[in-house]
Design a protein around this motif. Structure first.
Motif, short mmCIF file in Angstrom:
data_model
loop_
_atom_site.label_atom_id
_atom_site.label_comp_id
_atom_site.label_asym_id
_atom_site.label_seq_id
_atom_site.Cartn_x
_atom_site.Cartn_y
_atom_site.Cartn_z
N VAL A 246 -4.74 -9.50 -9.57
CA VAL A 246 -5.43 -10.36 -10.53
C VAL A 246 -5.44 -11.79 -10.00
O VAL A 246 -4.41 -12.31 -9.58
CB VAL A 246 -4.73 -10.30 -11.91
CG1 VAL A 246 -5.34 -11.32 -12.86
CG2 VAL A 246 -4.83 -8.90 -12.50
N GLU B 67 -7.43 -8.09 -18.37
CA GLU B 67 -7.16 -8.00 -16.92
C GLU B 67 -6.93 -6.56 -16.52
O GLU B 67 -7.39 -6.10 -15.46
CB GLU B 67 -5.97 -8.88 -16.56
CG GLU B 67 -6.26 -10.36 -16.68
CD GLU B 67 -5.06 -11.27 -16.46
OE1 GLU B 67 -5.27 -12.49 -16.31
OE2 GLU B 67 -3.90 -10.77 -16.44
N ASP C 154 -9.01 -13.29 -13.15
CA ASP C 154 -7.98 -13.46 -14.18
C ASP C 154 -8.64 -13.97 -15.46
O ASP C 154 -9.74 -14.52 -15.43
CB ASP C 154 -6.85 -14.38 -13.73
CG ASP C 154 -7.32 -15.75 -13.28
OD1 ASP C 154 -8.55 -15.95 -13.10
OD2 ASP C 154 -6.48 -16.64 -13.12
N GLY D 23 -1.48 -10.32 -13.32
CA GLY D 23 -1.63 -11.77 -13.40
C GLY D 23 -0.33 -12.43 -13.81
O GLY D 23 0.74 -11.82 -13.80
#
Length: 159
Positions: free
Chosen positions: A8, A59, A40, A109
């Motif tokens: 991400v 995500e 992201d 992320g």
């Protein structure tokens, strides 16, 4: 073996890009490595738990679109299993022996991975109980994958 690293966010730091490129080049002798970046989700500083879950969900949806059904998924998660470099090498070797020629490593992320991605994962791997920047994890991961191939082939590599 085909290895995908699904991550991400876009990597901006030049020094990290250079390190990753170097290990991907080295890995070319052992495997086909592809790095896939998914966007992201914008995440303000002060989010509620529900907002954080929504960011991870969005995500996660992006990540899951990049995974084929015949791919073995290894997710990088704080609560995953910690292994030595030798055990990691053994894991990759066993996957190859059992016909798992497509492996995807998934790096979430800044908030981590969605529950959906964790459920789709075949193996949750942790490099540390400490929180590490997800951008840095890409470099650490490709180095450890490279080290694993060297270990499995009995080739020298610094300790």
């Amino acid at each position: 073996m085909k290895i995908s690293i699904i991550a991400v966010g876009k990597l901006k730091e030049k020094y990290l890009k250079q390190g990753i490129q170097e290990y991907v080049k080295r890995l070319g002798a052992y495997a086909n490595v592809e790095i896939i970046e998914v966007p992201d989700e914008k995440a303000p500083e002060n989010m509620s738990e529900a907002e954080m879950e929504e960011v991870k969900r969005k995500e996660g949806e992006r990540i899951l679109t990049k995974i084929n059904t015949d791919t073995y998924i290894i997710s990088l998660e704080i609560m995953g299993q910690m292994v030595t470099s030798e055990k990691f090498a053994e894991k990759l070797d066993q996957l190859a022996i059992h016909g798992k020629s497509k492996i995807a490593f998934v790096i979430g992320g800044s908030l981590g991975l969605s529950d959906e991605v964790s459920r789709r994962s075949d193996f949750a791997l942790s490099f540390s109980k400490m929180t590490l920047p997800h951008q840095l994890m890409r470099l650490v991961l490709v180095e450890q994958v490279y080290r694993a191939f060297r270990i499995n082939r009995g080739e020298p590599y610094h300790k």
